[in-house]
Design an enzyme around this catalytic site. Sequence first.
Site, PDB file in Angstrom:
ATOM      1  N   HIS A   1       0.867  -1.176   0.000  1.00 25.88           N
ATOM      2  CA  HIS A   1       0.000   0.000   0.000  1.00 25.88           C
ATOM      3  C   HIS A   1       0.908   1.232   0.000  1.00 25.88           C
ATOM      4  O   HIS A   1       1.792   1.361   0.846  1.00 25.88           O
ATOM      5  CB  HIS A   1      -0.910   0.003   1.234  1.00 25.88           C
ATOM      6  CG  HIS A   1      -1.851  -1.168   1.271  1.00 25.88           C
ATOM      7  ND1 HIS A   1      -2.934  -1.285   0.436  1.00 25.88           N
ATOM      8  CD2 HIS A   1      -1.860  -2.274   2.063  1.00 25.88           C
ATOM      9  CE1 HIS A   1      -3.580  -2.406   0.699  1.00 25.88           C
ATOM     10  NE2 HIS A   1      -2.946  -3.030   1.672  1.00 25.88           N
TER      11      HIS A   1
ATOM     12  N   HIS B   1      -0.454  -6.641  -5.344  1.00 25.64           N
ATOM     13  CA  HIS B   1      -0.460  -7.922  -4.631  1.00 25.64           C
ATOM     14  C   HIS B   1       0.269  -8.952  -5.480  1.00 25.64           C
ATOM     15  O   HIS B   1       0.160  -8.942  -6.705  1.00 25.64           O
ATOM     16  CB  HIS B   1      -1.906  -8.376  -4.374  1.00 25.64           C
ATOM     17  CG  HIS B   1      -2.045  -9.859  -4.191  1.00 25.64           C
ATOM     18  ND1 HIS B   1      -2.432 -10.704  -5.205  1.00 25.64           N
ATOM     19  CD2 HIS B   1      -1.843 -10.648  -3.113  1.00 25.64           C
ATOM     20  CE1 HIS B   1      -2.473 -11.950  -4.763  1.00 25.64           C
ATOM     21  NE2 HIS B   1      -2.111 -11.949  -3.494  1.00 25.64           N
TER      22      HIS B   1
ATOM     23  N   THR C   1       2.999 -16.565  -4.779  1.00 26.18           N
ATOM     24  CA  THR C   1       3.168 -17.856  -5.442  1.00 26.18           C
ATOM     25  C   THR C   1       3.350 -18.895  -4.349  1.00 26.18           C
ATOM     26  O   THR C   1       3.886 -18.592  -3.271  1.00 26.18           O
ATOM     27  CB  THR C   1       4.373 -17.893  -6.408  1.00 26.18           C
ATOM     28  OG1 THR C   1       5.573 -17.553  -5.692  1.00 26.18           O
ATOM     29  CG2 THR C   1       4.180 -16.928  -7.554  1.00 26.18           C
ATOM     30  N   ARG C   2       2.926 -20.131  -4.630  1.00 34.11           N
ATOM     31  CA  ARG C   2       2.944 -21.142  -3.583  1.00 34.11           C
ATOM     32  C   ARG C   2       2.970 -22.545  -4.192  1.00 34.11           C
ATOM     33  O   ARG C   2       2.589 -22.752  -5.341  1.00 34.11           O
ATOM     34  CB  ARG C   2       1.707 -21.009  -2.687  1.00 34.11           C
ATOM     35  CG  ARG C   2       0.402 -21.149  -3.458  1.00 34.11           C
ATOM     36  CD  ARG C   2      -0.808 -20.759  -2.619  1.00 34.11           C
ATOM     37  NE  ARG C   2      -2.023 -20.750  -3.434  1.00 34.11           N
ATOM     38  CZ  ARG C   2      -2.421 -19.726  -4.186  1.00 34.11           C
ATOM     39  NH1 ARG C   2      -1.702 -18.607  -4.202  1.00 34.11           N
ATOM     40  NH2 ARG C   2      -3.516 -19.797  -4.906  1.00 34.11           N
TER      41      ARG C   2
ATOM     42  N   HIS D   1     -20.287  -8.299  -4.214  1.00 32.93           N
ATOM     43  CA  HIS D   1     -21.241  -7.412  -3.551  1.00 32.93           C
ATOM     44  C   HIS D   1     -21.079  -5.951  -3.968  1.00 32.93           C
ATOM     45  O   HIS D   1     -21.944  -5.134  -3.678  1.00 32.93           O
ATOM     46  CB  HIS D   1     -21.150  -7.549  -2.025  1.00 32.93           C
ATOM     47  CG  HIS D   1     -19.851  -7.077  -1.433  1.00 32.93           C
ATOM     48  ND1 HIS D   1     -18.762  -7.903  -1.266  1.00 32.93           N
ATOM     49  CD2 HIS D   1     -19.472  -5.869  -0.958  1.00 32.93           C
ATOM     50  CE1 HIS D   1     -17.774  -7.226  -0.713  1.00 32.93           C
ATOM     51  NE2 HIS D   1     -18.172  -5.971  -0.518  1.00 32.93           N
TER      52      HIS D   1
END
Length: 296
Positions: free
Chosen positions: A122, A132, A135-136, A196
Amino acid sequence: MTDQMTDQKARASQWFHDLRDQIVAAFVALEDSQTDGPLSDQPAGRFEVTKTTRQSDDGSDAGGGLMSVMRGGRVFEKVGVNISTVYGTLGKPAQQAMAARGVPGIEDDPRFWASGISLVAHMQNPHCPAVHMNTRMFWTPGAWWFGGGSDLNPCIEYDEDTAHFHNVQKEHLDPHDPALYGKLKEWADEYFYVPHRGRARGVGGIFMDDRNTGDWETDFALTQDIGRAFLPAFVPVTEKRRNTLWDDADKDTQLVHRGLYAEYNLVYDRGTKFGLATGHDANAVLMSLPPMAKWV
């Protein structure tokens, strides 16, 4: 578990650690080079590094990682770069969620191993976009897979910045498959949508999950290139905008947009849900939340 998979896990975990080091060094360099423009007269920001731990239900060690957070810098208002390698057994909610996604064998054997890097930045200047990246690698006795991506989240949009960010992603993905960028871009557009609010949380990027082609080396190479794309996609945009003057209206726009970002991460983000459900350090899991936000 085979010796080969043990080695692959070690390689993946080390790669995420190495990528973390590269990104932290690049962000510190951005702080040090900010010698003109807004906030250039204040001290350059530095990362505070904290070890994180995860404990299993019986209190035994279940892995951990490093949480690196910079607050109140010249360029970054808050940025976190976290890495973790955790393991153990999934709780019932997480086990059921994995089963619903079709993970083979997870209903009978809830053991897991997961390693990755997660980053959220930020910015001080409302003209610099938030970003953002993660990786995983995830393993269960019945399957392994890779996931992750990166997306840009400007509160004040510049078409040329969006184009640069996406073009760099495409350049890194095309050698793997010219059709891959389009697929992962579409996946990001779907994943980072806020139902939403009826809108995306940013201008998109790339995203994948459950990546298992059956060829671990190929999928690992793709995951590495997703990580390698991050700095050349993001840093030039930041350097371009960081000296732009802003006013109170720009800052208000930024705070409202951060509210949208917080809503998405708390309500929809799969990584947030998984981290909290599996008992990882809550401060590390919620590192993605902005330091200040506003709702109207």
